[in-house]
Design a protein around this motif. Structure first.
Motif, PDB file in Angstrom:
ATOM      1  N   HIS A   1      35.276  -8.358   3.217  1.00 19.56           N
ATOM      2  CA  HIS A   1      36.348  -7.661   3.361  1.00 19.56           C
ATOM      3  C   HIS A   1      36.248  -6.535   4.351  1.00 19.56           C
ATOM      4  O   HIS A   1      35.161  -5.644   4.365  1.00 19.56           O
ATOM      5  CB  HIS A   1      37.101  -7.131   2.041  1.00 19.56           C
ATOM      6  CG  HIS A   1      37.257  -8.242   1.210  1.00 19.56           C
ATOM      7  ND1 HIS A   1      38.381  -8.989   0.984  1.00 19.56           N
ATOM      8  CD2 HIS A   1      36.476  -8.713   0.086  1.00 19.56           C
ATOM      9  CE1 HIS A   1      38.146  -9.835   0.240  1.00 19.56           C
ATOM     10  NE2 HIS A   1      36.912  -9.777  -0.474  1.00 19.56           N
TER      11      HIS A   1
ATOM     12  N   LEU B   1      38.256  -3.290   4.991  1.00 22.97           N
ATOM     13  CA  LEU B   1      39.027  -2.531   4.167  1.00 22.97           C
ATOM     14  C   LEU B   1      39.482  -1.047   4.920  1.00 22.97           C
ATOM     15  O   LEU B   1      38.612  -0.823   5.750  1.00 22.97           O
ATOM     16  CB  LEU B   1      38.456  -1.952   2.857  1.00 22.97           C
ATOM     17  CG  LEU B   1      38.251  -3.379   1.830  1.00 22.97           C
ATOM     18  CD1 LEU B   1      37.154  -3.042   0.701  1.00 22.97           C
ATOM     19  CD2 LEU B   1      39.501  -4.154   1.415  1.00 22.97           C
TER      20      LEU B   1
ATOM     21  N   GLU C   1      39.558   3.602  -1.991  1.00 21.21           N
ATOM     22  CA  GLU C   1      39.437   3.243  -3.506  1.00 21.21           C
ATOM     23  C   GLU C   1      41.162   3.132  -3.742  1.00 21.21           C
ATOM     24  O   GLU C   1      41.440   2.208  -4.749  1.00 21.21           O
ATOM     25  CB  GLU C   1      38.695   4.294  -4.154  1.00 21.21           C
ATOM     26  CG  GLU C   1      37.208   3.760  -4.087  1.00 21.21           C
ATOM     27  CD  GLU C   1      36.327   4.941  -4.722  1.00 21.21           C
ATOM     28  OE1 GLU C   1      35.189   4.528  -4.903  1.00 21.21           O
ATOM     29  OE2 GLU C   1      36.856   5.927  -4.914  1.00 21.21           O
TER      30      GLU C   1
ATOM     31  N   LEU D   1      42.233  -0.395  -2.718  1.00 18.66           N
ATOM     32  CA  LEU D   1      41.647  -1.337  -3.352  1.00 18.66           C
ATOM     33  C   LEU D   1      41.771  -1.554  -4.827  1.00 18.66           C
ATOM     34  O   LEU D   1      41.806  -2.728  -5.225  1.00 18.66           O
ATOM     35  CB  LEU D   1      40.011  -1.378  -2.722  1.00 18.66           C
ATOM     36  CG  LEU D   1      39.102  -2.387  -3.487  1.00 18.66           C
ATOM     37  CD1 LEU D   1      39.483  -3.716  -3.026  1.00 18.66           C
ATOM     38  CD2 LEU D   1      37.496  -1.966  -3.371  1.00 18.66           C
TER      39      LEU D   1
ATOM     40  N   LEU E   1      40.939  -4.867  -9.370  1.00 14.98           N
ATOM     41  CA  LEU E   1      41.122  -5.254  -8.004  1.00 14.98           C
ATOM     42  C   LEU E   1      42.518  -5.612  -7.399  1.00 14.98           C
ATOM     43  O   LEU E   1      43.121  -6.242  -8.115  1.00 14.98           O
ATOM     44  CB  LEU E   1      40.178  -6.196  -7.350  1.00 14.98           C
ATOM     45  CG  LEU E   1      38.683  -6.113  -7.842  1.00 14.98           C
ATOM     46  CD1 LEU E   1      37.810  -7.490  -7.655  1.00 14.98           C
ATOM     47  CD2 LEU E   1      38.169  -5.177  -6.544  1.00 14.98           C
TER      48      LEU E   1
ATOM     49  N   LEU F   1      42.900  -7.978  -1.249  1.00 13.07           N
ATOM     50  CA  LEU F   1      41.818  -8.616  -0.943  1.00 13.07           C
ATOM     51  C   LEU F   1      42.038  -9.936  -0.234  1.00 13.07           C
ATOM     52  O   LEU F   1      41.377 -10.224   0.567  1.00 13.07           O
ATOM     53  CB  LEU F   1      40.948  -9.046  -2.420  1.00 13.07           C
ATOM     54  CG  LEU F   1      40.361  -7.963  -3.254  1.00 13.07           C
ATOM     55  CD1 LEU F   1      39.824  -8.662  -4.335  1.00 13.07           C
ATOM     56  CD2 LEU F   1      39.315  -7.331  -2.404  1.00 13.07           C
TER      57      LEU F   1
ATOM     58  N   SER G   1      42.512  -8.642   3.467  1.00 11.95           N
ATOM     59  CA  SER G   1      41.495  -8.207   3.998  1.00 11.95           C
ATOM     60  C   SER G   1      40.256  -8.951   4.388  1.00 11.95           C
ATOM     61  O   SER G   1      39.211  -8.531   4.945  1.00 11.95           O
ATOM     62  CB  SER G   1      40.939  -6.744   3.346  1.00 11.95           C
ATOM     63  OG  SER G   1      40.506  -7.137   2.162  1.00 11.95           O
TER      64      SER G   1
END
Length: 364
Positions: free
Chosen positions: A11, A13, A326, A329, A353, A358, A361
């Motif tokens: 990913h 991010l 974070e 995510l 998550l 997800l 990304s």
């Protein structure tokens, strides 16, 4: 409780610094999810370098050799994985990152199956920890550094880390930036330095002497390659506490630094050193030699667990760019309060998550 299935994904991010809205390093991350025969799931994460290779190694080389193994037999799993990663014990590169990712997923699944957090499995020394903030990036002007330092001090953080080796004017400008922050908020916080292994020994020593008289909590990764002999000399001559270990912080490397009298603070990062299993070994070593245990290198909410779990844990790093990653995510990322952050009240790593992120990304 055997390994039934595993998935791995790559990913890109968001990794952006506040105030300037500019990138703060590479947001490339590898995520491995493991499911057991009785339905327990866990995930681990690594990244930043050789992401495609790490993901491929996990999927094609490592997961196949441990599939059907009991997920609680962590030493047996490592015994099975090590010959696949390196035939002669050399610990570096994509293999270590891949091992870290798998190992963290295993600990997460075991924790979820037992109802205990990783911090509790480590020993449960405390339920929250103080946070130091990595904020002094080269992209910030001196005025922006001061603005952010005041803001972070107002939020209750007691230690702020300034990057050095980043100023266009060299170490003299680095020193000036540190002094400006110290003059602005030095009575409210303690400052730390991080060179990200960018300086020569001579540059690092000169910088230490330029900052003589300022209370510096630690100087992290001061010299290129973190050679044990040079670090020992710098520690003695520069008279600043040395902290190292963010990307090659496995137990035998820490042993080398400790035996050379080159280190004051042990910084482990389970995302890169071989996982929670290796961090447990590092923690035992740090206790044997009476060294405080911290973290660095963007370990963030993963590293929270070893800092909270072991009795010699000290501070957890909050890297401004990584903290923002974070928050995006994980749907339940804990927020620091008055300069401290609590271990999530959930088993395993304690994080869930963001499936939408997800999906969006995913690197094809």
């Amino acid at each position: 409780m055997r390994i039934a299935a595993a998935t791995v994904s790559l990913h890109q991010l968001p990794m952006v610094l506040p105030l300037v809205e500019k990138p703060a390093g590479d947001g490339l991350r590898v995520i491995c999810e493991i499911e057991t025969t009785d339905g327990h799931r866990g995930f681990g994460m690594t990244g930043r370098w050789l992401g495609h290779g790490v993901a491929a190694a996990i999927e094609h080389d490592l997961i196949p050799v441990i599939r059907t193994m009991d997920i609680r037999d962590i030493e047996a799993i490592h015994q099975r994985l090590w010959p696949e990663i390196t035939p002669r014990g050399i610990r570096s590169g994509a293999g270590m990152a891949a091992l870290s990712c798998i190992d963290m997923a295993i600990w997460d699944a075991v924790g979820r199956s037992t109802g205990r957090s990783v911090a509790q499995m480590f020993g449960g020394a405390r339920t929250d920890v103080p946070v130091y903030v990595t904020f002094g990036f080269g992209v910030y002007s001196e005025d922006q550094l001061v603005q952010l330092a005041h803001q972070l001090a107002d939020e209750g953080f007691k230690c702020l880390k300034v990057l050095v080796g980043v100023a266009k004017g060299g170490i003299a400008e680095d020193a000036r930036r540190v002094k400006i922050v110290h003059d602005a908020v030095g009575d409210r916080v303690t400052l730390a330095l991080d060179a990200n292994e960018s300086l020569s020994f001579d540059q690092a020593l000169r910088l230490c002497r330029m900052l003589d008289g300022i209370d510096i909590a630690f100087f992290e990764d001061p010299i290129r390659g973190n050679d044990a002999r040079e670090l020992a000399d710098l520690r003695r001559m520069g008279r600043l506490p040395i902290a190292i270990g963010q990307f090659d912080g496995y137990a035998s490397r820490f042993r080398e630094w400790i035996e050379a009298d080159a280190i004051d603070i042990v910084m482990a990062n389970s995302m890169y050193n071989g996982g929670f299993t290796e961090t447990r070994r590092v923690a035992a070593l740090s206790q044997i030699y009476n060294k405080p245990l911290s973290d660095a290198g963007g370990g963030g909410l993963f590293s929270l667990h070893h800092v909270a779990g072991f009795r010699n844990g000290t501070m957890m790093e909050m890297h401004l760019g990584n903290a923002r990653l974070e928050r995006a995510l994980f749907v339940n990322a804990p927020e620091p309060k008055n300069g401290r952050i609590a271990v999530p009240d959930a088993p395993g790593i304690g994080l869930e998550l963001n499936r939408d992120l997800l999906r969006d990304s995913l690197v094809k």
